[in-house]
Design an enzyme around this catalytic site. Structure first.
Site, PDB file in Angstrom:
ATOM      1  N   CYS A   2       0.627  -1.306   0.165  1.00 15.63           N
ATOM      2  CA  CYS A   2      -0.361   0.413  -0.053  1.00 15.63           C
ATOM      3  C   CYS A   2       0.825   1.109  -0.195  1.00 15.63           C
ATOM      4  CB  CYS A   2      -0.799   0.128   1.438  1.00 15.63           C
ATOM      5  SG  CYS A   2      -1.593  -1.042   1.211  1.00 15.63           S
ATOM      6  N   ASN A 100      -3.108   2.622   5.454  1.00 15.82           N
ATOM      7  CA  ASN A 100      -2.571   1.559   4.572  1.00 15.82           C
ATOM      8  C   ASN A 100      -2.552   1.071   6.466  1.00 15.82           C
ATOM      9  OD1 ASN A 100      -1.743   2.339   2.618  1.00 15.82           O
ATOM     10  ND2 ASN A 100       0.797   3.380   3.835  1.00 15.82           N
ATOM     11  N   GLY A 101      -2.077  -0.752   6.366  1.00 10.82           N
ATOM     12  CA  GLY A 101      -2.302  -1.136   7.630  1.00 10.82           C
ATOM     13  C   GLY A 101      -4.014  -2.134   8.257  1.00 10.82           C
ATOM     14  N   LYS A 481      14.948 -15.342  -6.283  1.00  6.15           N
ATOM     15  CA  LYS A 481      14.798 -14.368  -6.586  1.00  6.15           C
ATOM     16  C   LYS A 481      14.310 -15.304  -8.138  1.00  6.15           C
ATOM     17  CE  LYS A 481      15.821 -11.812  -5.584  1.00  6.15           C
ATOM     18  NZ  LYS A 481      16.169 -10.571  -4.678  1.00  6.15           N
ATOM     19  N   GLU A 484      10.685 -15.280  -7.470  1.00  6.62           N
ATOM     20  CA  GLU A 484       9.452 -14.172  -6.794  1.00  6.62           C
ATOM     21  C   GLU A 484       9.768 -13.291  -8.500  1.00  6.62           C
ATOM     22  OE1 GLU A 484      10.638 -11.057  -4.345  1.00  6.62           O
ATOM     23  OE2 GLU A 484      13.210 -12.171  -5.283  1.00  6.62           O
ATOM     24  N   HIS A 500      18.739 -37.033   0.949  1.00  7.36           N
ATOM     25  CA  HIS A 500      18.071 -37.108   2.133  1.00  7.36           C
ATOM     26  C   HIS A 500      16.396 -37.105   1.904  1.00  7.36           C
ATOM     27  CE1 HIS A 500      21.512 -37.945   4.753  1.00  7.36           C
ATOM     28  NE2 HIS A 500      22.080 -36.911   4.950  1.00  7.36           N
ATOM     29  N   LYS A 599       6.958  -4.711  -2.025  1.00  6.28           N
ATOM     30  CA  LYS A 599       8.499  -3.968  -1.781  1.00  6.28           C
ATOM     31  C   LYS A 599       8.809  -4.102   0.364  1.00  6.28           C
ATOM     32  CE  LYS A 599      12.543  -2.943  -2.309  1.00  6.28           C
ATOM     33  NZ  LYS A 599      13.557  -3.773  -2.961  1.00  6.28           N
TER      34      LYS A 599
HETATM   35  C1  F6R Z   1      13.287 -10.575  -2.250  1.00  3.28           C
HETATM   36  C2  F6R Z   1      12.495  -9.225  -1.031  1.00  3.28           C
HETATM   37  C3  F6R Z   1      11.693  -9.984  -0.061  1.00  3.28           C
HETATM   38  C4  F6R Z   1      12.628  -8.753   1.605  1.00  3.28           C
HETATM   39  C5  F6R Z   1      12.130  -9.041   2.765  1.00  3.28           C
HETATM   40  C6  F6R Z   1      12.726  -8.541   4.003  1.00  3.28           C
HETATM   41  O1  F6R Z   1      13.655 -10.017  -2.919  1.00  3.28           O
HETATM   42  O2  F6R Z   1      13.083  -8.232  -1.591  1.00  3.28           O
HETATM   43  O3  F6R Z   1      11.876 -11.096   0.173  1.00  3.28           O
HETATM   44  O4  F6R Z   1      14.262  -8.991   1.285  1.00  3.28           O
HETATM   45  O5  F6R Z   1      10.538  -8.759   2.546  1.00  3.28           O
HETATM   46  O6  F6R Z   1      12.701  -6.832   3.519  1.00  3.28           O
HETATM   47  P1  F6R Z   1      13.183  -6.111   4.258  1.00  3.28           P
HETATM   48  O7  F6R Z   1      14.393  -6.033   3.725  1.00  3.28           O
HETATM   49  O8  F6R Z   1      12.537  -4.163   3.607  1.00  3.28           O
HETATM   50  O9  F6R Z   1      12.283  -5.837   5.790  1.00  3.28           O
END
Ligand code: F6R
Length: 604
Positions: A2, A100-101, A481, A484, A500, A599
């Site tokens: 958000c 947000n939240g 990577k 996602e 295993h 993000k």
């Molecule tokens: C993957 C990615 C996420 C973040 C995770 C933690 O590419 O970006 O796995 O690393 O959501 O985010 P932060 O570092 O902002 O706490």
């Protein structure tokens, strides 16, 4: 997760859309805006991307407005549709709210408000906020919002505009971030600094429980009790251009190409005469000497960077380092005392689970060191100390340059702690200072070769990543990577674990990405590779430049420079980033904003 943007002052409708564009990277599934026109509010909302919203308000983009709020929604309560998109409104359509939240007591509040005659049209928790403000509004918007927030349980960042209150907009925060700045044309508030860089560099981060009243060019902050709060400004020196693609097709590939610069910025001022200087840590030297354990807390990619710290630090000295994902840590019965250092790693500094873990560690008497990229973020304000990675804004949802920046700072931290404890590793410090050049050269010379390998493997739907020791976290990160951004099933394992169980998965349709660089465990890796070959799996091996032994046995190779063992995770990490990027690019996917991801994960 958000995004909120709002302003009061000289502006036009398009400014709201542009503000949202800069928050797109946080992840969302619908978008909306509200602004005042004469004595009423205009609200426009759309499921899908901000561009869809822009198209639907096309004729109004140039309209001059003096206040507006805007939102990108990542659905929690109610499906993503136009009705559930924010802003949400009160019964008389005079109040618009973006949020947000999560409001945890929204069902009880909603029932009460319905019994008092309020009518609801959405499935969102946010709509209760609009009706609560309506209930308490007696001409003073700040007071109505203040009163409403007292009733709310859960987490929120809210922005509020009222049709009859033309000279102010109100924002309030509990656990979800909000940042404010002002200039002579107006005052601006957003979920993070990205949309604010173009209007102001001196920003204030709202604290939990605070409410802000923005007027044109000025703003005031109050506690929930109504008591005014003195503003604490932070200067943001992020380059505005860093939030633009600068000729690259995606932010992700641009950010990978920034990695040599990220490493040198993270090292800047911290390495001299083969010694590490972390001025932030100087007054903790005695505490460090007494440490019995280091706990690392993080999520996702940051967690993988934390795992690398563990292996790297153990390569310097035997020591108890525990790395735990925050969503588990926060519910554990952990043993913390004043001889345990808790290191919380978070690019955004706003990850809800990491923040709760930090609060747990602090409540048990532990000290917390934050490793973050975002100055003034909640984590950096709640931790006892912060080491910034200084990577500049990372826009692509998939973390790349921040991961490399985190590793750089964590290496510095490991060497620093080791030195305080009496260790000496001048050769490692020296090697670290040469890293930016090596990485620059590596990306320049090998990016095309890695693309060629990715082109060859683009048709597969399953991948197994294997590695050992320092390169075990790298395979977890490589698999993450690929998952996602390309939506491909990818799993990461310690190579020794194959027999295993996981080896049962392998056949000619299940390629293996194996890290077999010239380190102490190369021969073990070779045996593991042979095991996978015996199951007909195609193998892509990441090998050192001079390797022949492994290269002759596998289907394809990615070559990284011959470096000291402990530096390989940088090159392996970047190789896997480039591999995942090229697979996803080949499939024409929305690389910077993968489906379902955000993000900044501000809810648990
Ligand atoms: C993957 C990615 C996420 C973040 C995770 C933690 O590419 O970006 O796995 O690393 O959501 O985010 P932060 O570092 O902002 O706490």
């Amino acid at each position: 997760m958000c995004g909120i943007y709002g302003f009061i002052g000289d502006g036009k409708v398009e400014d709201l859309i542009n503000g949202l564009k800069k928050l797109e990277y946080r992840g969302y599934d619908s978008a909306g805006i509200a602004f005042s026109r004469n004595d009423s509010l205009v609200v426009e909302k759309k499921t899908g991307k901000v561009d869809a919203l822009r198209t639907s308000v096309d004729g109004k983009l140039e309209e001059k407005i003096n206040a507006g709020i805007a939102h990108t929604r990542w659905a929690t309560h109610g499906i993503p549709n136009d009705i559930n998109a924010h802003p949400q409104m009160d019964c008389k359509k005079q109040i618009a709210v973006v949020h947000n939240g999560i409001i945890e007591n929204f069902t009880a509040l909603r029932e009460k408000l319905i019994s008092e005659g309020h009518e609801f049209i959405s499935q969102t928790d946010t709509e209760v906020i609009a009706h609560l403000i309506e209930k308490y509004f007696k001409g003073d918007l700040l007071e109505a919002v203040r009163r409403a927030t007292i009733d709310l349980e859960g987490t929120y960042a809210i922005g509020v505009i009222h049709a009859d209150v033309k000279d102010e907009i109100i924002f309030a925060r509990k656990k979800s971030p909000l940042v404010i700045t002002a200039n002579e044309h107006g005052s601006y508030c957003a979920s993070d600094v990205t949309p604010l860089i173009s209007v102001g560099r001196d920003v204030v981060f709202l604290e939990d429980g605070q409410i802000a009243r923005l007027k044109k060019g000025t703003f005031e902050i109050f506690e929930i009790s109504g008591k005014p709060v003195e503003k604490r400004f932070y200067h943001v020196d992020w380059d505005e251009k860093a939030a633009e693609k600068g000729g690259y097709k995606h932010f992700m590939i641009k950010e990978i190409h920034e990695e040599p610069r990220v490493i040198s910025d993270a090292l800047m001022g911290r390495v001299k005469d083969e010694k590490i200087f972390l001025k932030e840590m100087e007054d903790w030297k005695d505490y460090i000497k007494r440490l019995r354990k280091i706990n690392i807390i993080a999520c996702g990619t940051s967690y993988h960077a934390g795992l690398i710290f563990k292996y790297f630090f153990e390569s310097l000295r035997p020591f108890d380092v525990e790395v735990e994902v925050s969503s588990e840590y926060r519910y554990r019965n952990v043993l913390i005392d004043d001889r345990v250092l808790n290191v919380a790693i978070s690019q955004s500094g706003e990850t809800a689970d990491t923040l709760e873990s930090v609060r747990l560690a602090k409540s048990l008497g532990g000290k917390v060191l934050a490793i973050s990229n975002v100055m003034g973020s909640t984590l950096t304000r709640e931790a006892d100390k912060t080491l910034y990675i200084n990577a500049g804004p990372e826009i692509s949802v998939a973390s790349t340059k921040a991961y490399i920046g985190q590793m750089t700072v964590l290496y510095l931290l490991a060497l620093y702690i080791d030195a305080v404890m009496g260790g000496e590793h001048p050769e490692r410090v020296k090697a670290l200072s040469k890293l930016p050049e090596l990485v620059d050269n590596f990306i320049l010379t090998e990016a095309d070769a890695i693309k060629a390998v990715a082109d060859k493997y683009v048709g597969y739907s399953n991948f197994m990543y294997i590695g050992r020791n320092l390169n075990y976290p790298s395979v977890l990160e490589g698999a993450l990577k690929l998952k996602e951004i390309s939506y491909t099933n990818a799993v990461g394992y310690q190579a020794g674990e194959l027999k295993h169980g996981p080896i049962a998965l392998l056949d000619e349709k299940f390629p293996v990405m194996a890290v077999a660089v010239d380190d102490d465990l190369k021969d073990k890796m070779l045996s593991n590779i042979l095991e996978t070959k015996a199951r007909n799996a195609h193998v892509v091996a990441v090998v050192s430049a001079s390797d022949q032994k492994v290269s002759n046995l596998v289907n394809d190779v990615i070559r990284v420079p011959d470096v000291e063992n402990y530096l390989y995770p940088f090159f392996v990490g970047i190789s896997f980033q480039l591999f995942a990027y090229n697979v996803a690019n080949n499939r024409n996917l929305n690389i910077d904003m993968p489906r379902n991801l955000a993000k900044s994960v501000t809810v648990e």
